[in-house]
Motif scaffolding. Structure first.
Motif, short mmCIF file in Angstrom:
data_model
loop_
_atom_site.label_atom_id
_atom_site.label_comp_id
_atom_site.label_asym_id
_atom_site.label_seq_id
_atom_site.Cartn_x
_atom_site.Cartn_y
_atom_site.Cartn_z
N SER A 1 -7.27 -4.08 10.09
CA SER A 1 -8.20 -4.88 10.88
C SER A 1 -9.14 -3.92 11.60
CB SER A 1 -7.44 -5.78 11.86
OG SER A 1 -6.53 -5.00 12.64
N VAL A 2 -9.04 -3.84 12.94
CA VAL A 2 -9.93 -2.93 13.67
C VAL A 2 -9.34 -1.53 13.81
CG1 VAL A 2 -11.01 -4.79 14.96
CG2 VAL A 2 -8.94 -3.74 15.85
N SER A 3 -8.04 -1.40 13.62
CA SER A 3 -7.37 -0.12 13.80
C SER A 3 -7.40 0.69 12.51
CB SER A 3 -5.92 -0.34 14.24
OG SER A 3 -5.20 0.88 14.24
N ASP A 4 -7.23 2.02 12.63
CA ASP A 4 -7.12 2.83 11.43
C ASP A 4 -5.68 2.85 10.90
OD1 ASP A 4 -6.06 4.29 13.47
OD2 ASP A 4 -7.42 6.00 13.28
N HIS A 5 -4.76 2.19 11.63
CA HIS A 5 -3.40 1.95 11.16
C HIS A 5 -3.29 0.51 10.71
CE1 HIS A 5 -1.36 5.65 12.73
NE2 HIS A 5 -2.44 5.65 13.51
N CYS A 6 -2.61 0.25 9.60
CA CYS A 6 -2.43 -1.13 9.16
C CYS A 6 -1.15 -1.70 9.75
CB CYS A 6 -2.41 -1.22 7.63
SG CYS A 6 -0.99 -0.42 6.86
N PRO A 7 -1.10 -3.02 9.99
CA PRO A 7 0.14 -3.64 10.49
C PRO A 7 1.26 -3.54 9.45
CG PRO A 7 -1.76 -5.12 10.71
CD PRO A 7 -2.17 -3.99 9.84
N SER B 1 0.85 -1.19 0.00
CA SER B 1 0.00 0.00 0.00
C SER B 1 0.88 1.24 0.00
CB SER B 1 -0.92 0.01 1.22
OG SER B 1 -1.68 1.20 1.28
N SER B 2 0.33 2.34 -0.47
CA SER B 2 1.06 3.60 -0.43
C SER B 2 0.92 4.29 0.92
CB SER B 2 0.54 4.55 -1.53
OG SER B 2 0.72 3.99 -2.80
N PHE B 3 -0.12 3.89 1.70
CA PHE B 3 -0.40 4.55 2.96
C PHE B 3 -0.62 3.53 4.07
CE2 PHE B 3 -2.38 6.96 -0.59
CZ PHE B 3 -1.49 8.02 -0.61
N THR B 4 -0.38 3.93 5.31
CA THR B 4 -0.53 3.03 6.45
C THR B 4 -1.63 3.47 7.41
OG1 THR B 4 1.10 4.23 7.79
CG2 THR B 4 1.93 2.48 6.35
N TRP B 5 -2.20 4.65 7.20
CA TRP B 5 -3.24 5.18 8.07
C TRP B 5 -4.38 5.72 7.22
CZ3 TRP B 5 -5.11 10.21 8.32
CH2 TRP B 5 -5.97 10.50 9.38
N ALA B 6 -5.60 5.44 7.65
CA ALA B 6 -6.77 5.93 6.91
C ALA B 6 -7.88 6.28 7.88
CB ALA B 6 -7.25 4.85 5.94
N ARG B 7 -8.50 7.42 7.61
CA ARG B 7 -9.67 7.83 8.40
C ARG B 7 -10.54 8.66 7.48
NH1 ARG B 7 -8.56 10.38 14.08
NH2 ARG B 7 -7.96 8.20 14.44
N GLY B 8 -11.72 8.12 7.15
CA GLY B 8 -12.56 8.80 6.19
C GLY B 8 -11.89 8.81 4.82
N SER B 9 -11.79 10.00 4.22
CA SER B 9 -11.12 10.13 2.93
C SER B 9 -9.64 10.48 3.07
CB SER B 9 -11.82 11.21 2.09
OG SER B 9 -11.76 12.47 2.76
N ASN B 10 -9.15 10.59 4.30
CA ASN B 10 -7.75 10.95 4.54
C ASN B 10 -6.87 9.70 4.50
OD1 ASN B 10 -8.35 13.74 5.02
ND2 ASN B 10 -9.10 13.16 7.05
N ARG B 11 -5.71 9.81 3.86
CA ARG B 11 -4.74 8.71 3.76
C ARG B 11 -3.34 9.27 3.97
NH1 ARG B 11 -9.03 6.72 3.49
NH2 ARG B 11 -9.86 5.10 2.10
N SER B 12 -2.54 8.60 4.81
CA SER B 12 -1.16 9.03 5.05
C SER B 12 -0.29 7.82 5.34
CB SER B 12 -1.07 10.02 6.22
OG SER B 12 -1.76 11.22 5.95
#
Length: 426
Positions: free
Chosen positions: A149-155, A112-123
């Motif tokens: 999984s359950v977090s907005d950060h991916c492993p 993936s290009s990003f490791t954190w997602a919340r709504g339309s935000n990706r970083s």
């Protein structure tokens, strides 16, 4: 979670060979779990706030600290790490300076290009940073973003092992043509190799000959480019310092932005892992097996009765248009078709993009015209001319399942031109 126990680790599939360290979450933020195989390595983890510091304190010659820092840094390294990000911030410059001063390496991120997602935000807020000594000890290491999984950060998976997928195929780089001396070299190489046989076979042999020459040439140019890049990086650091003090000129900032755009990090274009029935697999043979099985099932049509169209009137060609289809191909017709194609269309098995043929048109046109004349007279194409690469392109960011990819065919440059000429004539 406030705590993770050994029982929790076993329930997630980690056996007794695995040890772990855990930092509990604080409200809606924080919380990190790191696990490692004690059979493969002896590491000491020290959790500190939201980042883990890892060091290996063993060396045959003398004590040496090989450091690895990983976790949620709550900052991106450059604008590409944030969806839609454009400007360079003070925090980004500070983070880049921290990595440079401590001589750490930021590895490419797969999956993936990003490791954190919340709504339309990706970083990309999460990453591992490794010291040079660490990389020297384990030369092949990569980090992989796993499914959320359950977090907005991916492993993030950091692995010292990487399946070998063979030698990467040759690819003619469009940027090579920016060298003012290369065109003359290409013309000389094409002219000095003489082969006999069907025209498409001859062109194929000439491309393979030039491929060998280009590999040696590109290796020399890479060494020169690395020296220039070091000079530019020193200049970039000066601009960072000027920007922090508020004395950077508009020209300085423009040079900084240009450097970042021209030296974007290359990412590995391969599938490191796949999610199969809820389980992430990274074994090369299993990935191939699952991919083949998926598309074999998808494109099978056993027992399906397809309707046959009836009573449909198709428009027909006039006698004049029909006669035009049987006119031999002209040099101008071939040239127009060739130059109407995009220079940077993805190359097929021959590795050459169409920019090569467009740049060297005056040199290669006699071979191309001969190929089209032989094809018009009924000559069969060599099997190498119609060879195709099948490539899987992700349809979504963070593709993790086979169904998240779309297969496309990459044909050789000669076949592309032939197909375009025929399409234009029809």
């Amino acid at each position: 979670m406030e705590q993770i126990s050994t029982i929790d680790m076993r329930s997630m599939g980690f056996n007794s060979d695995w040890n772990f360290a855990f930092v509990a979450s604080k409200g809606a933020s924080g919380g990190i779990l790191v696990a490692w195989d004690t059979v493969l390595s002896l590491w000491s983890f020290v959790p500190f706030r939201e980042v883990f510091f890892l060091g290996r304190i063993k060396s045959d010659a003398r004590p040496m600290f090989r450091s690895l820092i990983g976790g949620d840094f709550n900052e991106v390294l450059d604008s590409r790490d944030r969806l839609g990000g454009q400007r360079i911030t003070v925090g980004m410059r500070t983070f880049a300076d921290f990595i440079a001063i401590n001589e750490l390496a930021d590895l490419p991120l797969g999956g993936s290009s990003f490791t954190w997602a919340r709504g339309s935000n990706r970083s990309r807020l999460d990453r591992f940073l490794l010291s040079g000594d660490w990389l020297a000890a384990i030369s092949e290491v990569y980090q992989q973003a796993l499914p959320h999984s359950v977090s907005d950060h991916c492993p993030i998976l950091l692995s010292p092992k990487m399946e070998s997928w063979g030698t990467p195929p040759f690819r003619f780089e469009l940027a090579w043509l920016e060298n003012p001396l290369l065109e003359a070299q290409l013309v000389r190489w094409w002219s000095e190799c003489v082969f006999t046989g069907p025209s498409d076979v001859v062109i194929g042999k000439k491309l393979r000959f030039i491929k060998g020459k280009l590999k040696a040439w590109a290796k020399e140019q890479k060494e020169i480019a690395l020296g220039r890049k070091r000079i530019l990086e020193d200049r970039l650091m000066e601009i960072h310092l000027l920007a922090d003090s508020g004395s950077a000129s508009a020209e300085d900032l423009e040079q900084q932005g240009r450097f970042i755009q021209e030296h974007k990090e290359l990412r590995r274009n391969r599938i490191e892992s796949l999610e199969v029935e809820g389980v992430v697999v990274s074994d090369r043979e299993r990935i191939i097996e699952e991919t083949i099985a998926f598309y074999r099932s998808l494109y099978s049509a056993d027992g399906i009765v397809r309707p046959i169209p009836q009573d449909i009137c198709f428009s027909s060609l006039s006698l004049e248009a029909f006669a035009g289809l049987e006119i031999p191909f002209s040099e101008e017709e071939i040239r127009i078709a060739l130059f109407s194609l995009a220079q940077d269309k993805a190359p097929g098995p021959d590795g050459f993009c169409l920019a090569f043929f467009q740049t060297c048109w005056e040199t290669v046109k006699s071979d191309l015209v001969r190929f089209f004349l032989e094809f018009f007279e009924g000559a069969l194409l060599d099997k190498g001319t119609g060879a195709t690469f099948l490539v899987l392109i992700p349809k979504v960011d963070g593709a993790s399942k086979v169904s998240d990819f779309c297969p496309i065919s990459l044909v050789g440059s000669l076949y592309k031109v032939l197909a375009k000429v025929l399409a234009d004539r029809i």
